[in-house]
Design a protein around this motif. Structure first.
Motif, PDB file in Angstrom:
ATOM      1  N   UNK A   1       1.494   9.577  -5.577  1.00 21.53           N
ATOM      2  CA  UNK A   1       2.213  11.053  -4.938  1.00 21.53           C
ATOM      3  C   UNK A   1       3.276  11.644  -5.874  1.00 21.53           C
ATOM      4  N   UNK A   2       4.047  10.465  -6.371  1.00 21.85           N
ATOM      5  CA  UNK A   2       4.639  11.334  -7.266  1.00 21.85           C
ATOM      6  C   UNK A   2       4.106  11.341  -8.440  1.00 21.85           C
TER       7      UNK A   2
ATOM      8  N   UNK B   1      -4.247   5.492  -4.543  1.00 23.32           N
ATOM      9  CA  UNK B   1      -5.058   5.254  -3.587  1.00 23.32           C
ATOM     10  C   UNK B   1      -6.378   4.577  -3.672  1.00 23.32           C
TER      11      UNK B   1
ATOM     12  N   UNK C   1      -4.808   0.672  -3.033  1.00 19.39           N
ATOM     13  CA  UNK C   1      -4.879   0.904  -1.933  1.00 19.39           C
ATOM     14  C   UNK C   1      -6.034  -0.082  -1.228  1.00 19.39           C
TER      15      UNK C   1
ATOM     16  N   UNK D   1       0.501   4.177  -2.723  1.00 16.99           N
ATOM     17  CA  UNK D   1       0.594   5.442  -3.121  1.00 16.99           C
ATOM     18  C   UNK D   1       1.699   6.816  -2.992  1.00 16.99           C
TER      19      UNK D   1
ATOM     20  N   UNK E   1      -4.617   9.634  -8.637  1.00 17.69           N
ATOM     21  CA  UNK E   1      -5.293   9.387  -7.213  1.00 17.69           C
ATOM     22  C   UNK E   1      -5.697   7.952  -7.678  1.00 17.69           C
ATOM     23  N   UNK E   2      -5.056   7.302  -8.710  1.00 20.19           N
ATOM     24  CA  UNK E   2      -5.290   6.248  -8.664  1.00 20.19           C
ATOM     25  C   UNK E   2      -4.646   5.089  -8.288  1.00 20.19           C
TER      26      UNK E   2
ATOM     27  N   UNK F   1       0.878  -1.316   0.156  1.00 18.47           N
ATOM     28  CA  UNK F   1       0.020  -0.105  -0.287  1.00 18.47           C
ATOM     29  C   UNK F   1       1.100   0.845  -0.049  1.00 18.47           C
ATOM     30  N   UNK F   2       2.082   1.093   0.951  1.00 17.60           N
ATOM     31  CA  UNK F   2       2.950   2.478   0.971  1.00 17.60           C
ATOM     32  C   UNK F   2       3.270   2.961  -0.390  1.00 17.60           C
TER      33      UNK F   2
ATOM     34  N   UNK G   1       3.993   6.285  -5.441  1.00 16.40           N
ATOM     35  CA  UNK G   1       4.051   6.064  -6.752  1.00 16.40           C
ATOM     36  C   UNK G   1       2.594   7.292  -7.489  1.00 16.40           C
TER      37      UNK G   1
END
Lengths: 172, 100
Positions: free
Chosen positions: B51-52, B59, B62, B47, B56-57, B43-44, B49
């Protein structure tokens, strides 16, 4: 200033996450393990907040820390704790397991490459973007509506399956 | 604010710890919890990728991983209950019926 505070928060959260995970898999008492996993989940939720995934952080706290972990704790209570903590924690093959883990940790050597630097802020647009949670919810119910429904089916099958597997066999 | 590489590194370390716990520990409940640690590491990664790449996909994926983790916990612990009914403990070295 804000950047510095964010980085300090991230490195604190990351350090505590790794320490809690390490303690969780090495403690002899399963209850202690579960409590360290709880610390891990809460700190990972903090990391989600830090990178702008607020909805996911809430889900992490409510579903993972709130539901799944309590479920695990409940099952630990069903075990015979003294005999569990008396035996050896790791199997005889633990060097192999550690080698497999170290192979994954080797991925760390690439963490500092320039392509993975601090992301540039998104181009500012005239229209204000919708609130974050609203954006995620809209995507979940439009673009990802079918997977969303399939996941509900997966959960239903899992509930029925768990009941069938754990049911006491009665002579009919 | 946070380099994406640092998030990926955190994810790699958490996954490695979960893998060691899953392969090395002998208590089946600790093994299942190590599986949860590995899913959290994934999950991290999602998130990080998201964020980078300003997407929003990551999330959404996740979220689906969390739902599947809940299903896995229900099935896995149901199996543990069925095991614990037939034997005094749930240590993995006593489950040798399928071993050749």
């Amino acid at each position: 200033m804000e950047t510095l505070a964010g980085q300090a928060a991230f490195y604190y959260l990351a350090t505590v996450s790794i320490a809690s995970a390490g303690l969780a898999v090495t403690r002899a008492n399963p209850i202690h393990s579960m409590l360290w996993v709880l610390a891990l989940f809460l700190h990972v939720a903090g990391i989600f907040v830090l990178v702008g995934a607020q909805f996911l952080a809430a889900v992490q706290v409510i579903v993972y820390a709130g539901a799944i972990l309590v479920f695990y704790l409940f099952f630990v209570m069903l075990l015979d704790l003294p005999s569990e903590t008396a035996g050896r924690r790791f199997g005889a093959h633990w060097p192999l397991a550690t080698a497999a883990g170290a192979a994954f940790a080797l991925l760390l050597v690439r963490w500092h490459q320039p392509g993975l630097a601090i992301p540039t802020p998104a181009a500012t647009t005239d229209a204000a973007p919708p609130p974050h949670v609203a954006a995620v919810g809209t995507m979940l119910f439009t673009e990802f509506a079918l997977p969303f429904e399939v996941v509900s089916l997966v959960l239903l099958v899992a509930i029925v399956g768990a009941v069938v597997v754990a049911r006491r066999k009665t002579a009919s | 604010m946070v380099p994406a590489g640092a998030l990926l590194g955190l994810s790699a370390i958490l996954f490695a710890i979960g893998l060691v716990g899953f392969l090395g520990r002998r208590n089946i409940i600790i093994m299942l919890v190590s599986l949860e640690i590995m899913l959290n590491a994934v999950n991290v990664n999602f998130v990080a990728f998201g964020y980078h790449l300003h997407e929003d996909h990551g999330q959404i994926l996740a979220l689906f991983v969390i739902a599947v983790a809940a299903a896995e916990a229900a099935i896995g612990l149901g199996l543990v209950i069925a095991l614990a009914r037939n034997r005094p403990d749930v240590r993995i070295e006593h489950l040798t019926e399928l071993k050749w």
